[in-house]
Design an enzyme around this catalytic site. Structure first.
Site: not given
Length: 371
Positions: A181-183
């Site tokens: 879910n990280k950039n």
């Protein structure tokens, strides 16, 4: 239509680079993408060294040990955060010293730190929360004044800046997570960043079972971990890093859209993410909402989930974690803002792959709830 809380965005060279790993047979941590990802990501964050590891939590474990934080050392950190930093400190027999949050930025309240510094304080562990960074100029000033180490947990801050400098460039040691879910994602994975040559070499040794090139192979004088990143993970991370400017542009556009459509909630007592501070513009890693009460949050979340719209609760405070019930910081008082965030906060679908149509469904559902 179902709207997951997170949808990764894999539209670059991810498949091409991972296929190269498979075709060449370099799938382990020995492959060339690992070193290339480390070099490019450290340069992107203006650091001399990058050490790729298997997760952000692994990065914290290595960072704490590499800095020599050990039994009885006090480390000041926020009570409102994911549990990983506290786990890493407690595994090292160190003592977390907790501070409350700001309701404006949702980050640790830097104004509380100085009063909690004692002769046993060894470090400040900063965690940037959800989209806005902590004011690192103030942290660095305190660290210099009291001769303290700084661990900068920038797990959620890929592409964010503070006072014009990349997040992850301030700490004596800094860490990132590359969870899905990280950039920037590698599925699982993390990175340690630092400038000191000896500290970087220590981190590399600890992530690799403490193998010592000066000793015969499989002879060890120290305990370490197998926290290596695979070549396939690094290949994906490199492809993601190539797109980081576009990712941040997308995230900020999503944040503006939600702000425009959901600002009416503020009239009912909701807190929306602060759009900017004097030192940073929000990158909206997630778009959070803090309801006026726990009951109202639960009612809205249940309504959204029934409409197949994903949500996630905010972090739970360290001073109320059951696993820490025997620790001295458990159930201490003075954390009312952090407790409100934990009890009343949640975030709505805001992954990089979330479409404007899906976001519209989220907005329509929230407006329908309050109609």
């Amino acid at each position: 239509m179902s709207v997951p809380v997170n949808i990764p965005f894999l539209n670059g060279n991810e498949k091409k680079y991972v296929n190269e790993c498979i075709e060449t047979g370099w799938i382990s941590s020995e492959g060339p993408f690992v070193g290339e990802f480390e070099a490019r990501y450290s340069r992107y964050c203006h650091r001399n060294h990058g050490i790729a590891v298997s997760s952000g939590s692994a990065a914290l474990d290595v960072a704490v040990k590499a800095l020599g934080i050990s039994s009885g050392d006090e480390v000041i950190m926020p009570t409102f955060t994911i549990i990983s930093p506290a786990f890493s400190l407690i595994r090292a027999a160190a003592v977390p010293v907790l501070v409350d949050s700001e309701l404006t930025t949702w980050n640790m309240n830097v104004a509380e730190i100085e009063d909690k510094i004692t002769a046993r304080t060894k470090a400040i562990l900063v965690v940037h929360i959800y989209g806005l960074p902590v004011d690192m100029n103030k942290i660095v000033h305190l660290a210099k004044k009291y001769d303290l180490l700084v661990i900068e947990d920038a797990a959620e801050m890929h592409g964010q800046t503070c006072h014009g400098r990349p997040c992850g460039s301030f700490g004596d040691i800094s860490i990132f997570s590359f969870y899905a879910n990280k950039n920037i994602t590698t599925g699982e994975g993390g990175m340690i960043l630092c400038n000191d040559d000896a500290l970087a070499e220590r981190c590399r040794k600890l992530r690799n079972l403490s193998f010592d090139p000066a000793l015969p192979r499989f002879v060890h004088h120290e305990m370490g971990w197998n926290y290596r990143m695979t070549n396939m993970q690094a290949a994906m991370g490199l492809a993601q890093l190539e797109q980081i400017d576009d990712f941040i542009h997308r995230k900020r556009g999503m944040g503006r859209y939600y702000h425009d459509e959901l600002s009416f909630l503020e009239e009912s007592g909701y807190l929306l993410p602060k759009q900017q501070t004097a030192y940073a513009d929000n990158i909206y890693w997630v778009f959070g909402l803090v309801a006026p009460s726990e009951t109202e949050k639960e009612d809205l979340v249940a309504y959204l989930n029934k409409a197949n719209i994903g949500t996630r609760p905010f972090f739970w405070c360290m001073h109320e974690q059951p696993v820490f019930a025997s620790r001295e910081f458990y159930k201490k008082t003075g954390f009312r803002f952090a407790e409100r965030l934990a009890r009343c906060g949640f975030y709505i679908p805001s992954g990089l792959g979330t479409t404007r149509e899906q976001m519209g469904l989220v907005v329509e559902a929230i407006k329908g709830f309050y109609a």
